[in-house]
Design a protein around this motif. Sequence first.
Motif: not given
Length: 170
Positions: A11, A13, A34-35, A37-39, A42, A68
Motif C-alpha cells: 500500500k 500513496d 492507500e487513498k 477508502t472503499n473496501e 480495493k 480515482s
Amino acid sequence: IAKSLNIVIYKEDIQNEFEGLLINGKEKIIIINEKITNEQRKKFTIATLIGHAIIPWHTKSQYSIRKSGSSTLHTEDVHEIEAQNFAASLIVPKFHLENSIKNEVSIETLKDLATKKYDVSLFVLSNKIVQYSKDKYAVIQSKNHEIIKTFQGNRPLVRSEEHTSELQSQ
C-alpha cells in the motif's frame, strides 16, 4: 490468493492517483493506492491486477487501474476487460451465485447478496448475474437519462420509442 501466487502487495500513496499498479516482471508486485477508502473497490482493484498477473497473454511489464473517480466501464482495452471479468468471476463465483439465486429476484435480494454475501457493489453482482444467466437478465447503465452501456444476456434489448420518450422527459 496473491500470496499463494507469490504476488506481493504494497500500500502506497500513488502520486498519479491510479488506484493500483501491477509490476509484471520476474517478480510480480501489486501497489494499491492507500487513498482508496472503499473496501469493495480495493478488493476489485487487487483482483483485477491479479488477473493481469496470471492471464498468460497479459505480458506488458506494467498494468495500472484507472484514476480515482473515472469509470472502468468505458474501456475498450481487451486486456482490461479480460482482467475485470476475471476479477468479478473470482469474487462472485458462478456456482455460489447460482445457488444464491432461486426463484424470484428482487432489488432487495440483490442488494443483500451484494453487500452481505459477496461484499461487492450491486453493479458488479448484477453484471455477473447477466453473464451467468444469459437469457434472463440485463443491466442498463445510464447517466442523465441517457443509456451509456448495456450488459445483456442472449436476448437482445430493444428500446421502444415510448420508453425512449419516457427517459427523455424525466
